[in-house]
Scaffold this motif. Structure first.
Motif, PDB file in Angstrom:
ATOM      1  N   ILE A  28       0.836  -1.282   0.013  1.00 42.23           N
ATOM      2  CA  ILE A  28      -0.062   0.327  -0.134  1.00 42.23           C
ATOM      3  C   ILE A  28       0.741   1.441   0.201  1.00 42.23           C
ATOM      4  O   ILE A  28       0.995   2.183  -0.790  1.00 42.23           O
ATOM      5  N   CYS A  29       1.876   0.794   0.972  1.00 37.91           N
ATOM      6  CA  CYS A  29       2.782   2.387   0.877  1.00 37.91           C
ATOM      7  C   CYS A  29       3.785   2.234  -0.447  1.00 37.91           C
ATOM      8  O   CYS A  29       4.450   3.413  -0.099  1.00 37.91           O
ATOM      9  N   GLY A  30       3.902   2.062  -1.274  1.00 34.78           N
ATOM     10  CA  GLY A  30       4.720   1.300  -2.619  1.00 34.78           C
ATOM     11  C   GLY A  30       6.182   1.507  -2.243  1.00 34.78           C
ATOM     12  O   GLY A  30       6.609   1.791  -2.858  1.00 34.78           O
ATOM     13  N   MET A  31       6.469   0.710  -1.100  1.00 36.29           N
ATOM     14  CA  MET A  31       7.949   0.094  -1.063  1.00 36.29           C
ATOM     15  C   MET A  31       8.270  -1.401  -1.525  1.00 36.29           C
ATOM     16  O   MET A  31       9.483  -1.835  -1.617  1.00 36.29           O
ATOM     17  N   LEU A  32       7.186  -1.566  -2.388  1.00 34.39           N
ATOM     18  CA  LEU A  32       7.886  -3.016  -2.885  1.00 34.39           C
ATOM     19  C   LEU A  32       6.547  -3.402  -4.051  1.00 34.39           C
ATOM     20  O   LEU A  32       5.668  -2.640  -4.552  1.00 34.39           O
ATOM     21  N   ALA A  33       6.690  -3.495  -5.601  1.00 35.23           N
ATOM     22  CA  ALA A  33       6.380  -3.358  -6.590  1.00 35.23           C
ATOM     23  C   ALA A  33       4.773  -4.719  -6.604  1.00 35.23           C
ATOM     24  O   ALA A  33       4.997  -5.334  -6.137  1.00 35.23           O
ATOM     25  N   ARG A  34       4.437  -3.797  -6.862  1.00 37.33           N
ATOM     26  CA  ARG A  34       3.276  -4.086  -7.171  1.00 37.33           C
ATOM     27  C   ARG A  34       2.171  -4.159  -8.244  1.00 37.33           C
ATOM     28  O   ARG A  34       1.791  -3.239  -8.860  1.00 37.33           O
ATOM     29  N   SER A  35       0.711  -5.065  -8.246  1.00 32.32           N
ATOM     30  CA  SER A  35      -0.063  -4.587  -9.188  1.00 32.32           C
ATOM     31  C   SER A  35      -1.050  -4.712  -8.553  1.00 32.32           C
ATOM     32  O   SER A  35      -1.249  -5.296  -7.555  1.00 32.32           O
ATOM     33  N   GLY A  36      -3.047  -4.251  -9.191  1.00 37.20           N
ATOM     34  CA  GLY A  36      -3.603  -4.164  -8.768  1.00 37.20           C
ATOM     35  C   GLY A  36      -4.454  -2.003  -8.714  1.00 37.20           C
ATOM     36  O   GLY A  36      -3.518  -1.342  -9.159  1.00 37.20           O
ATOM     37  N   VAL A  37      -5.214  -2.840  -7.861  1.00 39.18           N
ATOM     38  CA  VAL A  37      -5.990  -1.128  -7.901  1.00 39.18           C
ATOM     39  C   VAL A  37      -5.754  -0.730  -6.720  1.00 39.18           C
ATOM     40  O   VAL A  37      -6.063  -1.587  -5.098  1.00 39.18           O
ATOM     41  N   GLU A  46      -9.564   7.831  -0.693  1.00 39.11           N
ATOM     42  CA  GLU A  46     -10.633   8.710  -0.922  1.00 39.11           C
ATOM     43  C   GLU A  46     -10.417   8.798  -2.434  1.00 39.11           C
ATOM     44  O   GLU A  46     -10.985   9.985  -2.866  1.00 39.11           O
ATOM     45  N   GLY A  47     -10.934   7.457  -3.177  1.00 43.34           N
ATOM     46  CA  GLY A  47     -11.018   7.636  -4.277  1.00 43.34           C
ATOM     47  C   GLY A  47     -10.680   7.835  -5.670  1.00 43.34           C
ATOM     48  O   GLY A  47     -10.365   7.668  -6.301  1.00 43.34           O
ATOM     49  N   GLU A  48      -8.346   8.306  -5.074  1.00 42.67           N
ATOM     50  CA  GLU A  48      -7.683   8.387  -5.856  1.00 42.67           C
ATOM     51  C   GLU A  48      -7.197   7.677  -6.045  1.00 42.67           C
ATOM     52  O   GLU A  48      -6.419   7.166  -4.751  1.00 42.67           O
ATOM     53  N   ARG A  49      -7.010   7.020  -6.828  1.00 39.67           N
ATOM     54  CA  ARG A  49      -5.568   5.988  -7.243  1.00 39.67           C
ATOM     55  C   ARG A  49      -4.410   6.363  -7.311  1.00 39.67           C
ATOM     56  O   ARG A  49      -3.595   6.879  -7.537  1.00 39.67           O
ATOM     57  N   ILE A  50      -3.478   5.509  -6.077  1.00 43.31           N
ATOM     58  CA  ILE A  50      -2.049   6.005  -5.095  1.00 43.31           C
ATOM     59  C   ILE A  50      -1.338   4.418  -5.733  1.00 43.31           C
ATOM     60  O   ILE A  50      -0.029   4.452  -5.718  1.00 43.31           O
ATOM     61  N   ASP A  51      -1.738   3.796  -6.590  1.00 45.73           N
ATOM     62  CA  ASP A  51      -0.575   2.463  -6.847  1.00 45.73           C
ATOM     63  C   ASP A  51      -0.039   2.257  -7.897  1.00 45.73           C
ATOM     64  O   ASP A  51       1.213   1.781  -8.248  1.00 45.73           O
ATOM     65  N   ALA A  52       0.009   3.439  -8.604  1.00 38.92           N
ATOM     66  CA  ALA A  52       0.939   3.563  -9.909  1.00 38.92           C
ATOM     67  C   ALA A  52       2.256   5.063  -8.979  1.00 38.92           C
ATOM     68  O   ALA A  52       3.228   5.206  -9.617  1.00 38.92           O
ATOM     69  N   MET A  53       1.900   5.275  -7.272  1.00 41.77           N
ATOM     70  CA  MET A  53       2.414   6.944  -6.927  1.00 41.77           C
ATOM     71  C   MET A  53       4.173   5.820  -6.231  1.00 41.77           C
ATOM     72  O   MET A  53       4.452   4.751  -6.206  1.00 41.77           O
ATOM     73  N   THR A  54       4.979   7.215  -6.732  1.00 42.90           N
ATOM     74  CA  THR A  54       6.084   6.476  -5.392  1.00 42.90           C
ATOM     75  C   THR A  54       5.321   6.424  -4.270  1.00 42.90           C
ATOM     76  O   THR A  54       4.683   7.039  -3.664  1.00 42.90           O
ATOM     77  N   THR A  55       7.051   5.970  -3.425  1.00 43.27           N
ATOM     78  CA  THR A  55       6.477   5.428  -1.973  1.00 43.27           C
ATOM     79  C   THR A  55       5.990   7.740  -1.575  1.00 43.27           C
ATOM     80  O   THR A  55       5.139   7.129  -0.121  1.00 43.27           O
ATOM     81  N   GLU A  56       7.053   8.392  -1.504  1.00 42.13           N
ATOM     82  CA  GLU A  56       6.750   9.464  -1.255  1.00 42.13           C
ATOM     83  C   GLU A  56       5.813   9.795  -0.968  1.00 42.13           C
ATOM     84  O   GLU A  56       4.838  11.171  -0.027  1.00 42.13           O
ATOM     85  N   ASP A  57       5.071  10.225  -2.570  1.00 45.02           N
ATOM     86  CA  ASP A  57       4.037  11.089  -3.190  1.00 45.02           C
ATOM     87  C   ASP A  57       2.866  10.154  -1.456  1.00 45.02           C
ATOM     88  O   ASP A  57       1.809  10.510  -1.995  1.00 45.02           O
TER      89      ASP A  57
END
Lengths: 295, 236
Positions: free
Chosen positions: B50-59, B63-74
């Protein structure tokens, strides 16, 4: 004449001063190496070449653009630092997470390439660089004559080293840097752009080397091999001080310079080896270095 | 109203090994979802993904905004704070420096008053602000990790085994403070816990992970009351 342990005082103090000057360069160079190793885990063998580039950039600024010593002291670190930034972004970045050996091999190769290019262009006999007007001459300290420029080198290196230490140890920026050295992914989870911090840290360490290079330009002649003289000793300094220790590299840098200077007085033949002798002793007694943390 | 955190079909893992095989879970606004399961089921991996600390796929939606392609810091800037397993104390930093790192993403002026508030919640940290964080006890380090995460004023707090290795009394204290924070600030919490009964008391929803898949979802009270579920999955 005053003598200490049978040695004339001016000779003794003269060697201590020479030692302090060498120590100033050891400290500046090992400080940059320590910062880079701490955060990037890269043993930056190109450090000596980047030091040499600092001196050459100062020489070029003077001879091609007419920019003198004082501005070079500021501009050369920025220019060489920017070069370091490009190196990190384009090449060094690819080695993170690999064995330290890869970083060592790559930066060693980079050093050879950089030095080769400069040798090809400028030869290896050395180019002169004048001591700036304000620092020519010497001051009589009573017990010895202090060449002004050498006094300036020691003072400037000391100020820059202490400033660097304060930034790293006492500011929020430094806290983030130390935190990233411990656990970079977690620092990222607090919203810090760690890749950018890594690039800027490399550039910062390189800028310190370039600053030392400008300081060295009027002392040695500016030549492509000037970094190789220092780099071996500086690596010994880093090991003795403790890999990655900031204060360790500063204290050890100046300290070993003085030890080397004093050895020259009492046992000249041993002065070239004394640093490595100290390294062996320290590694036997405290393998993590004088200021290093035992894991 | 959309959920605070919505995860669907999340796959993640380390290198070639996939640990999560398409899980789904939600955290409601101001809600607490407990993520339970045996060691190695993928609980910590879920939080890291969820934090983006490892490779992942999915949605993954916050709060409705997609965060699955964001970097950890974002993702951190979007308002997700992480209390990692093992507490993630920066041992070489002082307690104060650790805390201020938590507030790094903030540009508002109330950081100082929030810091004071955290020190009221965790008085033991106030006495040790200038101390190296490595000198703190386990319980104090856990408090530090929670206070540090809360200082980013997150919308969602990811808590990874806050009770791990702590004395029962300290655990009780910790959860009392967490309940207080929850009612005060209305943040959502995704809680990973080994101590299932503790987690089910604190949470309103629960998911049980088994070998990288969701085995069971439901209201925390229902799951806690089902004797068979307790025996099979939770071991108490």
């Amino acid at each position: 004449m005053l003598t200490i342990f049978g040695v004339p005082a001016p000779l003794l103090f003269g060697q201590v001063l020479l030692g302090l000057i060498n120590g100033a360069f050891y400290a500046l160079l090992s400080l940059g190496l320590a910062i880079i190793f701490g955060l990037l885990g890269i043993i930056n063998f190109a450090h000596g070449a980047l030091f040499m580039m600092g001196a050459f950039v100062a020489w070029m600024l003077l001879n091609y653009v007419g920019i003198g010593y004082w501005w070079a002291l500021l501009l050369a670190p920025i220019i060489v630092g920017a070069f370091g930034l490009v190196l990190e972004r384009s090449i060094i970045r690819r080695l993170y997470g690999l064995d330290h050996l890869y970083g060592l091999l790559l930066t060693f190769g980079l050093a050879l390439v950089i030095e080769g290019l400069f040798r090809n262009q400028y030869g290896s006999s050395g180019l002169p660089y004048q001591i700036p007007h304000a620092l020519q001459g010497a001051t009589n300290l009573g017990f010895m004559f202090l060449p002004n420029y050498r006094g300036w080198v020691v003072a400037a290196a000391l100020v820059v080293c202490l400033a660097t230490w304060i930034v790293i140890d006492k500011t929020p920026l430094g806290a983030r840097l130390r935190a990233a050295t411990e656990n970079a992914p977690l620092v990222q989870a607090f919203g810090v752009n760690v890749p950018r911090m890594v690039s800027l840290t490399y550039a910062g360490g390189v800028a310190l080397a370039a600053f030392a290079g400008v300081l060295a330009a009027p002392i040695d002649s500016v030549n492509p091999n000037m970094g190789t003289y220092f780099i071996n000793i500086v690596f010994a300094v880093v090991v003795i001080g403790g890999m990655g220790s900031i204060i360790g590299s500063i204290v050890t840098g100046f300290g070993l310079g003085v030890v080397e200077g004093l050895t020259k007085v009492f046992w000249p033949e041993a002065s070239g080896a004394v640093v490595f002798f100290v390294m062996v002793i320290v590694l036997l007694v405290r393998p993590a270095g004088l200021f290093g943390k035992t894991a | 109203m959309s959920a605070l955190l919505e995860v669907t079909d999340l796959h993640a893992g380390y290198g070639a090994g996939e640990v999560l095989h398409g899980i789904a879970l939600n955290v409601q606004q101001s809600g607490v979802t407990a993520l339970l399961g045996a060691n190695g089921a993928g609980k910590t991996t879920t939080l890291r993904a969820i934090c983006g600390m490892l490779a992942r796929s999915g949605v993954i939606r916050l709060e409705g905004e997609r965060i699955d392609a964001m970097t950890t810091e974002d993702i951190a800037r979007r308002g997700i704070a992480h209390v990692p397993d093992g507490r993630g104390t920066f041992l070489d930093l002082t307690v104060g420096e650790n805390l201020r790192l938590g507030a790094y993403v903030r540009r508002d002026r109330s950081v100082a008053s929030d810091l004071a508030h955290m020190l009221d919640l965790f008085p033991v940290l106030r006495e040790r602000l200038r101390q190296q964080a490595g000198t703190l006890s386990g319980g104090e380090q856990q408090m530090l990790a929670i206070a540090r995460a809360l200082l980013s004023r997150p919308r969602l707090l990811l808590l990874d085994e806050p009770s791990f290795g702590l004395a029962p009394l300290i655990v009780q204290q910790l959860f009392a403070i967490l309940s207080r924070v929850r009612t005060e600030s209305g943040i959502g919490i995704l809680l990973v816990e080994q101590n299932a009964s503790l987690a089910l008391d604190f949470a309103d929803h629960a998911c049980i992970l088994e070998a990288g898949r969701i085995a069971l979802v439901g209201a925390a009270a229902t799951i806690g009351a089902d004797e068979q579920v307790r025996r099979v999955y939770l071991g108490y």
